[in-house]
Write an enzyme that holds these catalytic residues in place. Structure first.
Site, short mmCIF file in Angstrom:
data_model
loop_
_atom_site.label_atom_id
_atom_site.label_comp_id
_atom_site.label_asym_id
_atom_site.label_seq_id
_atom_site.Cartn_x
_atom_site.Cartn_y
_atom_site.Cartn_z
N GLU A 95 13.59 -56.08 54.95
CA GLU A 95 12.89 -56.64 53.80
C GLU A 95 13.83 -56.92 52.63
OE1 GLU A 95 9.04 -53.81 54.57
OE2 GLU A 95 9.83 -54.05 52.55
N CYS B 125 16.48 -57.25 45.44
CA CYS B 125 16.61 -55.90 45.97
C CYS B 125 16.93 -56.05 47.46
CB CYS B 125 15.28 -55.19 45.75
SG CYS B 125 15.21 -53.55 46.43
N CYS C 124 16.25 -45.80 57.95
CA CYS C 124 17.12 -44.89 57.21
C CYS C 124 17.06 -43.52 57.85
CB CYS C 124 16.69 -44.80 55.75
SG CYS C 124 17.76 -43.75 54.74
N CYS D 214 13.61 -38.88 53.66
CA CYS D 214 12.75 -38.57 52.51
C CYS D 214 11.31 -38.88 52.93
CB CYS D 214 13.14 -39.39 51.29
SG CYS D 214 14.91 -39.37 50.94
N CYS E 67 9.00 -41.87 51.59
CA CYS E 67 9.55 -43.23 51.66
C CYS E 67 9.21 -43.89 53.00
CB CYS E 67 11.06 -43.15 51.45
SG CYS E 67 11.93 -44.67 51.85
N CYS F 121 9.69 -50.01 49.55
CA CYS F 121 10.66 -50.31 50.61
C CYS F 121 10.13 -49.94 51.98
CB CYS F 121 11.93 -49.51 50.37
SG CYS F 121 12.46 -49.56 48.69
N1 SAH Z 1 18.48 -45.03 49.93
C1 SAH Z 1 18.71 -45.38 48.57
C2 SAH Z 1 18.28 -46.78 48.21
C3 SAH Z 1 17.02 -47.29 48.80
S1 SAH Z 1 15.54 -46.49 48.24
C4 SAH Z 1 18.07 -44.37 47.65
O1 SAH Z 1 17.30 -43.54 48.11
O2 SAH Z 1 18.38 -44.41 46.46
C5 SAH Z 1 15.38 -47.20 46.61
C6 SAH Z 1 14.56 -46.37 45.64
O3 SAH Z 1 13.18 -46.40 45.99
C7 SAH Z 1 14.96 -44.90 45.62
O4 SAH Z 1 15.04 -44.43 44.29
C8 SAH Z 1 13.82 -44.26 46.36
O5 SAH Z 1 13.70 -42.91 46.07
C9 SAH Z 1 12.66 -45.08 45.91
N2 SAH Z 1 11.47 -44.96 46.75
C10 SAH Z 1 11.41 -44.84 48.09
N3 SAH Z 1 10.13 -44.75 48.51
C11 SAH Z 1 9.37 -44.84 47.40
C12 SAH Z 1 7.95 -44.82 47.17
N4 SAH Z 1 7.10 -44.70 48.18
N5 SAH Z 1 7.52 -44.93 45.91
C13 SAH Z 1 8.39 -45.06 44.88
N6 SAH Z 1 9.73 -45.09 45.03
C14 SAH Z 1 10.21 -44.97 46.28
FE1 SF4 Z 2 16.48 -43.48 52.83
FE2 SF4 Z 2 14.14 -43.90 51.67
FE3 SF4 Z 2 15.45 -41.63 51.21
FE4 SF4 Z 2 16.40 -43.95 50.19
S1 SF4 Z 2 14.47 -42.94 49.67
S2 SF4 Z 2 17.55 -42.33 51.25
S3 SF4 Z 2 15.80 -45.36 51.84
S4 SF4 Z 2 14.62 -42.28 53.19
#
Ligand code: SAH
Ligand code: SF4
Length: 368
Positions: free
Chosen positions: A89, A102, A109, A113, A116, A337
């Site tokens: 995406e 973005c 990944c 987390c 996410c 994301c």
């Molecule tokens: N892996 C990297 C970059 C991609 S995620 C990272 O974690 O920073 C980009 C941002 O989106 C990160 O700050 C992540 O914590 C946030 N993010 C992921 N899932 C989310 C969600 N469901 N709601 C809000 N922010 C989210």
């Molecule tokens: Fe990976 Fe999502 Fe965690 Fe960013 S927030 S490191 S994309 S699992």
């Protein structure tokens, strides 16, 4: 391999091997990167060469699906990239003063987390430098079609799409170098930001190799107990180590890092966390970005209520910290994301976008 994987020298090598003069390669390179042109649009290149380019060095970008929100100012695309057909995406966001894309750095990944959508997929694959840069080329084309209230010109790139950029360091580095190339797209390093979950060795490398590029660290918790739970890589690089890496990055680059914090109802939104975060952010002189959680199908977590966010902000500001609440762009189009990708599953083969764009579809190497 897509043509976007090639440096100017590599492209020249290929084309001179085909018997083309070196200036032709320069022409094609400029068209690809400065104008974000497709081969068909390169009217200064012979049709025979254009055909050969399309076959031997495809653009490797296919739009599978596209959604629009915010009166056309936010556009999210599901793209199929490269020979391998990686589906990821990319989100384009137009503001009155800037246009930001973005981009994704990986398919899925591995960081895990739980809140996410990308993390819920696990890691499928890394993207190549060309596959990363191709998303920016797509955005450069589409930026011109954004509403007039925006600059209609791509100005910023953030690595906040699918994947952990510092877990795919070399290709991300190469893509950034390509995007900054004065003979190509010429983006300024200060307009690029890498977002990381906090991989310390990658932060150190960035500070040395790309000191002008911005850094955002996704903290989400201000003590190790909670952070180990929310962000599993914290077990490898605990907070004290991460803070030290951010401080070293700041000292070396003379730039302020950002801290990203998803506001999760009843999980990390207590004033106590805000107090601990304020202390860290104050020491780092970091800017804090609060993002109300975007709910995902694979997690029961909800966004914090507005009043809780207000109180959290108050604690941070009282601690002398600069804080903003990120607008949740395109929530209606599942802009979190990985959500669009999750919806389409592993073998996304939608052709709606081809219909939308009036392209014949299917042909790899077509873009826009
Ligand atoms: N892996 C990297 C970059 C991609 S995620 C990272 O974690 O920073 C980009 C941002 O989106 C990160 O700050 C992540 O914590 C946030 N993010 C992921 N899932 C989310 C969600 N469901 N709601 C809000 N922010 C989210
Ligand atoms: Fe990976 Fe999502 Fe965690 Fe960013 S927030 S490191 S994309 S699992």
């Amino acid at each position: 391999m897509s043509v976007y994987d090639l440096s100017p020298d590599e492209l020249t090598e290929r084309l001179t091997a085909w018997g083309e003069p070196a200036f032709r390669a320069k022409q094609v390179y400029a068209q690809l990167w400065k104008r974000a042109a497709t081969y068909e649009e390169m009217s200064d290149v012979s049709s025979a060469l254009r055909e050969r380019l399309a076959i031997d060095l495809p653009l490797g970008v296919e739009v599978l699906d596209e959604r629009t929100a915010d009166r056309g100012a936010t556009r999210k695309a599901l793209l199929r990239l490269g020979e391998a057909g990686h589906v990821i995406e990319t989100v384009l966001m137009g503001y009155p003063d800037r246009v930001t894309v973005c981009v994704s750095s990986q398919v899925g990944c591995a960081m895990g987390c739980g809140f996410c959508a990308t993390g819920q997929m696990g890691l499928e694959s890394n993207l190549t430098a060309g596959e990363i840069a191709a998303q920016v080329v797509w955005a450069k084309r589409e930026a011109a079609r954004l509403p007039e209230v925006t600059p209609q010109r791509l100005t910023n790139v953030v690595f906040m799409g699918m994947g952990e950029p510092l877990a795919n360091y070399r290709p991300v580095h190469e893509a950034i170098v390509r995007l900054m190339d004065p003979a190509g797209m010429r983006l300024g390093a200060r307009h690029l930001t890498v977002s990381t979950v906090g991989l310390v060795p990658g932060i150190e490398r960035l500070s040395v190799e790309l000191p002008q590029v911005g850094l955002a660290v996704s903290l989400h918790a201000a003590d190790d107990e909670l952070r180990n739970e929310l962000v599993p890589p914290n077990r490898l690089y605990p907070l004290a180590e991460l803070e030290a890496a951010m401080a070293a990055w700041r000292d070396r680059t003379r730039r302020r890092p950002s801290i990203e914090w998803a506001m999760i109802d009843g999980v990390n939104d207590a004033d106590e966390q805000a107090g601990k975060l304020a202390a860290i952010a104050y020491r780092l002189r970091a800017h804090v970005n609060l993002i109300p959680l975007n709910p995902t199908p694979g997690s029961p977590s909800r966004p914090s209520p507005t009043r809780r966010i207000g109180s959290f902000v108050h604690v941070l500001e009282a601690g002398g910290v600069n804080v903003t609440i990120r607008d949740t762009r395109g929530r209606r189009i599942d802009a979190a994301c990985g959500q669009l990708r999750l919806e389409h599953g592993a073998d996304a083969t939608v052709t709606r976008a081809d219909r939308l764009r009036g392209t014949s579809g299917g042909a790899r190497g077509r873009q826009g």
